[in-house]
Design an enzyme around this catalytic site. Sequence first.
Site, PDB file in Angstrom:
ATOM      1  N   ARG A 107      31.117  30.836  40.296  1.00 11.68           N
ATOM      2  CA  ARG A 107      30.483  31.355  39.069  1.00 11.68           C
ATOM      3  C   ARG A 107      29.779  30.178  38.419  1.00 11.68           C
ATOM      4  O   ARG A 107      30.416  29.170  38.090  1.00 11.68           O
ATOM      5  CB  ARG A 107      31.520  31.948  38.115  1.00 11.68           C
ATOM      6  N   HIS A 134      25.044  39.525  38.899  1.00 13.76           N
ATOM      7  CA  HIS A 134      26.511  39.644  38.974  1.00 13.76           C
ATOM      8  C   HIS A 134      26.860  40.734  39.994  1.00 13.76           C
ATOM      9  O   HIS A 134      27.339  41.818  39.635  1.00 13.76           O
ATOM     10  CB  HIS A 134      27.052  39.990  37.587  1.00 13.76           C
ATOM     11  N   GLN A 137      30.429  42.656  40.355  1.00 11.99           N
ATOM     12  CA  GLN A 137      30.687  43.638  39.301  1.00 11.99           C
ATOM     13  C   GLN A 137      30.101  44.996  39.675  1.00 11.99           C
ATOM     14  O   GLN A 137      30.751  46.038  39.520  1.00 11.99           O
ATOM     15  CB  GLN A 137      30.065  43.153  37.982  1.00 11.99           C
ATOM     16  N   ASP A 225      26.380  46.196  28.037  1.00 14.00           N
ATOM     17  CA  ASP A 225      27.072  44.908  28.204  1.00 14.00           C
ATOM     18  C   ASP A 225      26.902  44.146  26.891  1.00 14.00           C
ATOM     19  O   ASP A 225      26.147  44.559  26.004  1.00 14.00           O
ATOM     20  CB  ASP A 225      26.450  44.143  29.396  1.00 14.00           C
ATOM     21  N   CYS A 266      31.138  46.159  31.799  1.00 16.60           N
ATOM     22  CA  CYS A 266      31.821  45.252  32.727  1.00 16.60           C
ATOM     23  C   CYS A 266      32.958  44.489  32.055  1.00 16.60           C
ATOM     24  O   CYS A 266      33.830  43.958  32.744  1.00 16.60           O
ATOM     25  CB  CYS A 266      30.821  44.289  33.347  1.00 16.60           C
ATOM     26  N   ARG A 294      37.367  45.782  40.562  1.00 14.99           N
ATOM     27  CA  ARG A 294      36.924  44.445  40.966  1.00 14.99           C
ATOM     28  C   ARG A 294      37.829  43.932  42.089  1.00 14.99           C
ATOM     29  O   ARG A 294      37.369  43.375  43.078  1.00 14.99           O
ATOM     30  CB  ARG A 294      36.976  43.473  39.774  1.00 14.99           C
TER      31      ARG A 294
HETATM   32  N1   CP Z   1      33.287  41.331  34.123  1.00 17.82           N
HETATM   33  C1   CP Z   1      33.592  40.039  34.391  1.00 17.82           C
HETATM   34  O1   CP Z   1      33.026  39.411  35.289  1.00 17.82           O
HETATM   35  O2   CP Z   1      34.583  39.525  33.612  1.00 17.82           O
HETATM   36  P1   CP Z   1      35.067  38.002  33.536  1.00 17.82           P
HETATM   37  O3   CP Z   1      33.976  37.229  32.825  1.00 17.82           O
HETATM   38  O4   CP Z   1      36.333  38.063  32.747  1.00 17.82           O
HETATM   39  O5   CP Z   1      35.276  37.485  34.923  1.00 17.82           O
HETATM   40  N1  NVA Z   2      26.361  39.342  30.807  1.00 19.37           N
HETATM   41  C1  NVA Z   2      27.662  38.736  30.665  1.00 19.37           C
HETATM   42  C2  NVA Z   2      28.593  39.251  31.728  1.00 19.37           C
HETATM   43  C3  NVA Z   2      29.989  38.718  31.651  1.00 19.37           C
HETATM   44  C4  NVA Z   2      30.877  39.229  32.749  1.00 19.37           C
HETATM   45  C5  NVA Z   2      27.541  37.225  30.726  1.00 19.37           C
HETATM   46  O1  NVA Z   2      26.820  36.715  31.587  1.00 19.37           O
HETATM   47  O2  NVA Z   2      28.132  36.562  29.875  1.00 19.37           O
END
Ligand code: CP
Ligand code: NVA
Length: 308
Positions: A107, A134, A137, A225, A266, A294
């Site tokens: 990530r 992502h 997700q 989101d 998400c 997930r």
């Molecule tokens: N939805 C998601 O990716 O959550 P986290 O940021 O907690 O991993």
């Molecule tokens: N759009 C959000 C998703 C988190 C899972 C971010 O990137 O912070």
Amino acid sequence: MNHFLDIHKTDPAALRGMIDAARSVKDARRGKPKGARDADQPLAGHMVALIFEKPSTRTRISFDVGVRQLGGESMVLSGADMQLGHGETIADTARVLSRYVDLIMIRTFEEQTLLEMAEHATVPVINGLTNRTHPCQIMADVMTFEEHRGPIAGKKVVWTGDGNNVCASFLHAAGQFGFDFTFTGPATLDPEDEFVGLARKSGVTVQIERDPMKAVAGADLVVTDTWVSMHDSQSSRERRHNQLRPYQVNAALMAAAKPDALFMHCLPAHRDDEATSAVMDGPQSVIFDEAENRLHAQKAILRWCLGV
Ligand code: CP
Ligand code: NVA
């Protein structure tokens, strides 16, 4: 090398296979304690590195638990604590990690970091979120929709709010799984043209509609989101809130969709900003199924990447 970098970069038949495998593995686990191993142990003897340059609850824990249930071992690493966060190149990091582990999940901020990791690693790399996409997700989200409503092909998905990284992966999925996609939000926060163009090229209908009530007419699924993503500057917070407030998912918006429309997010959510608690906790919401899935979807992704 089976990297899982983005949904549009993965063969549709492989994506379908992963969703179906995720559903069977979920069924097979019903009633078991979370710590129990799966009947199949395809990751036995495998070591997985989970690297985080941004915070995470779901991605971190679901990957960690998933690897263990499949019989493998994982290590959760903070990018800031690695030499990666202190000037070592991504290419060198990828080459070194490939000598120790069988798979890398990362990530990160810039998509380029993910792409360089994949280019130089000699083991599979999974995208656990970048500023742009992502994909893990949305694999869970497609699985969740289909569990509740059957095939997603031909359905209408409406994204309301910020055209962000999660929205981008939904657009990729629209093309690969064959569903129609409508974006509703302020023009300044539209999804990138590249993502819209790719989905349209694959033959599905993609609409941009500024009026959220019109956008959700006929929707089978309404998704939103957070209004401020992890990579967005805190100084943009007030402007974003002001621009995005008309796009909140509330009872009135859900009432304008199909009566059996599902609601997804998400998570993590800012309750009563992008969606009201009444919707999040209401009968149309499947947000905690998404979170659970997930785990199952990523197990299928891990197995596909490793060919086990
Ligand atoms: N939805 C998601 O990716 O959550 P986290 O940021 O907690 O991993
Ligand atoms: N759009 C959000 C998703 C988190 C899972 C971010 O990137 O912070």
